[in-house]
Design an enzyme around this catalytic site. Structure first.
Site, mmCIF file in Angstrom:
data_model
loop_
_atom_site.group_PDB
_atom_site.id
_atom_site.type_symbol
_atom_site.label_atom_id
_atom_site.label_comp_id
_atom_site.label_asym_id
_atom_site.label_seq_id
_atom_site.Cartn_x
_atom_site.Cartn_y
_atom_site.Cartn_z
ATOM 1 C CG ASP A 132 -5.159 2.685 -1.507
ATOM 2 O OD1 ASP A 132 -5.500 3.262 -0.463
ATOM 3 O OD2 ASP A 132 -3.976 2.420 -1.798
ATOM 4 C CE LYS B 146 -10.303 -1.126 2.715
ATOM 5 N NZ LYS B 146 -9.240 -0.990 1.728
ATOM 6 N N GLY C 226 -6.138 5.243 4.887
ATOM 7 C CA GLY C 226 -6.776 6.501 4.537
ATOM 8 C C GLY C 226 -8.100 6.199 3.875
ATOM 9 C CG HIS C 227 -10.914 4.070 5.240
ATOM 10 N ND1 HIS C 227 -11.387 3.276 6.239
ATOM 11 C CD2 HIS C 227 -9.990 3.322 4.592
ATOM 12 C CE1 HIS C 227 -10.776 2.100 6.199
ATOM 13 N NE2 HIS C 227 -9.929 2.118 5.209
ATOM 14 C CD GLN D 256 -3.714 -0.949 6.334
ATOM 15 O OE1 GLN D 256 -4.028 -1.718 7.214
ATOM 16 N NE2 GLN D 256 -3.645 0.341 6.531
HETATM 17 P P1 IMP Z 1 3.105 0.224 6.427
HETATM 18 O O1 IMP Z 1 1.760 -0.317 6.724
HETATM 19 O O2 IMP Z 1 3.204 1.711 6.528
HETATM 20 O O3 IMP Z 1 4.190 -0.479 7.195
HETATM 21 O O4 IMP Z 1 3.435 -0.088 4.874
HETATM 22 C C1 IMP Z 1 3.610 -1.421 4.382
HETATM 23 C C2 IMP Z 1 3.029 -1.538 2.980
HETATM 24 O O5 IMP Z 1 1.618 -1.400 3.042
HETATM 25 C C3 IMP Z 1 3.504 -0.460 2.005
HETATM 26 O O6 IMP Z 1 3.572 -1.013 0.708
HETATM 27 C C4 IMP Z 1 2.396 0.578 2.065
HETATM 28 O O7 IMP Z 1 2.345 1.355 0.903
HETATM 29 C C5 IMP Z 1 1.185 -0.328 2.201
HETATM 30 N N1 IMP Z 1 0.029 0.310 2.841
HETATM 31 C C6 IMP Z 1 -0.149 0.545 4.155
HETATM 32 N N2 IMP Z 1 -1.351 1.110 4.369
HETATM 33 C C7 IMP Z 1 -1.945 1.216 3.169
HETATM 34 C C8 IMP Z 1 -3.234 1.683 2.748
HETATM 35 O O8 IMP Z 1 -4.086 2.117 3.539
HETATM 36 N N3 IMP Z 1 -3.487 1.620 1.420
HETATM 37 C C9 IMP Z 1 -2.584 1.108 0.533
HETATM 38 N N4 IMP Z 1 -1.386 0.649 0.877
HETATM 39 C C10 IMP Z 1 -1.065 0.696 2.189
#
Ligand code: IMP
Length: 366
Positions: free
Chosen positions: A13, A16, A40-41, A225
């Protein structure tokens, strides 16, 4: 060889999307190399705001070809919804405009259900995942029991593989929580229907990219991420299950090591994180509300995927130096500086007094 990689230097977040938008204006190919629809972009162009989870956001530029690399776990439902929503915004995603690696893995409704069961079983030690099934899908990949997108090309075997997969996950879920078993037949039918639409998009992304790079065409790899969520280099176990760092682009797209030209790090002027885990510079109360916003603006700090309010804090240079080291950044973009307007004093962490402020990650302070 002109491969540029955009990486998040924080917990995702970082904004990007706007850097991708800028650089994809001169890219021939735009590619995603890691993660799934946990990402989420958000890109705002004029009056239109696009929220993309799987399709590289650079496809908004009509001259680009989008690529989904082997490093992803792809939820076909999300992908098809995204194709539809782009169509409604006037962007037609045909198989000429989007190519999906046969070696990317499929993320199914069973993975999602298992993610939710595992999170609820973790109780106080929950990771705070996006509940998109990411961990279970990558677990299947690593344990060599996953289903790849390429298997969609073989109708009969695909259907059997899905049914077996749902049966296995049903057993896993039954061991964790009480509840109805998932309907293997319905899930396999749904995926077979989706396979019919997706088949023309499936190809060998690695070979397309290698040929493009050899011709001197520009490729932009969009990291999802951020560095601190990297499975190996992030704040384990509060991480995602993929490799968002720059080296992940090589593995997740299937290109040789010599082709990276630029590694563009993106950092916010402050720090945010969704989900649990260490956050040395976290702030609360009215200061947090100032940094987070109230949710009325698309750039306010609420998850694009989950809508969760993000945790916020001051910029942490210890972590930024660490991200520079892990990714080998060639340049850095700072976003959302304007949000600091009106704050006095503005704080920035330059060192930690506590040697181990982030359990399990003492290397951060070096
Ligand atoms: P998962 O990827 O859903 O397994 O989540 C693992 C961790 O990564 C959690 O803390 C999520 O909130 C974080 N996370 C996963 N994708 C994103 C993203 O696109 N932005 C911010 N945090 C993310």
């Amino acid at each position: 060889m002109p491969l540029d990689v955009i990486v998040g230097t924080q917990w995702g977040d970082e904004g990007k999307g706007r850097v991708v938008d800028l650089l994809s204006a001169r890219a021939d190919f735009v590619a995603r190399y890691n993660g799934g629809d946990n990402a989420g972009h958000t890109v705002t162009v004029g009056e239109q705001t696009f929220k993309l989870h799987l399709i590289p956001s650079g496809v908004i530029h009509p001259h680009t070809t989008g690529l989904i690399g082997n490093g992803l776990v792809v939820n076909p439902t999300t992908l098809l919804e995204e194709i539809q929503s782009l169509k409604e915004s006037g962007i037609n995603i045909t198989p000429e405009r989007l190519r999906i690696s046969f070696a990317a893995h499929i993320l199914t409704p069973a993975h999602r259900a298992l993610d939710a069961a595992q999170e609820s079983a973790r109780g106080k030690r929950a990771i705070g995942t996006t509940l998109r099934g990411i961990g279970p899908a990558y677990t299947d990949k690593v344990s060599r029991s996953g289903i790849r997108i390429g298997q969609m090309l073989d109708e009969q075997n695909f259907s059997n593989a899905v049914k077996e997969h749902v049966a296995v996950i049903n057993t896993q879920i039954k061991n964790i929580i009480k509840g109805d078993a998932l309907d293997a037949h319905a899930i396999s039918k749904q995926l077979e229907n989706q396979a019919q639409i997706l088949r023309p998009f499936i190809t060998d992304v690695s070979s397309i990219l290698t040929a493009a790079l050899a011709r001197g065409q520009r490729v932009l790899a969009e990291g999802a991420q951020g560095t601190l969520l990297d499975l190996d280099h992030g704040s384990y176990p509060f991480v995602t299950s993929s490799t968002p760092t720059a080296a992940g682009a090589l593995v997740g797209l299937g290109v040789g090591v010599g082709c990276i030209e630029r590694v563009v790090g993106v950092t916010k002027a402050f720090q945010t994180r969704v989900g649990a885990g260490p956050f040395p510079t976290e702030v609360f109360d009215h200061l947090a509300t100032h940094l987070r916003g109230t949710g009325e603006q698309p750039w306010d700090e609420f998850g694009t995927t989950t809508g969760r309010p993000r945790r916020v804090g001051w910029l942490d240079l210890v972590l930024l130096r660490y991200a520079n080291r892990i990714n080998g950044l060639t340049e850095l973009t700072v976003t959302k500086l304007d949000i600091l307007s009106g704050l006095n004093p503005i704080k920035i962490a330059v060192a930690y007094k506590d040697k181990h402020p982030t359990a399990g990650s003492p290397h951060w302070s070096s």
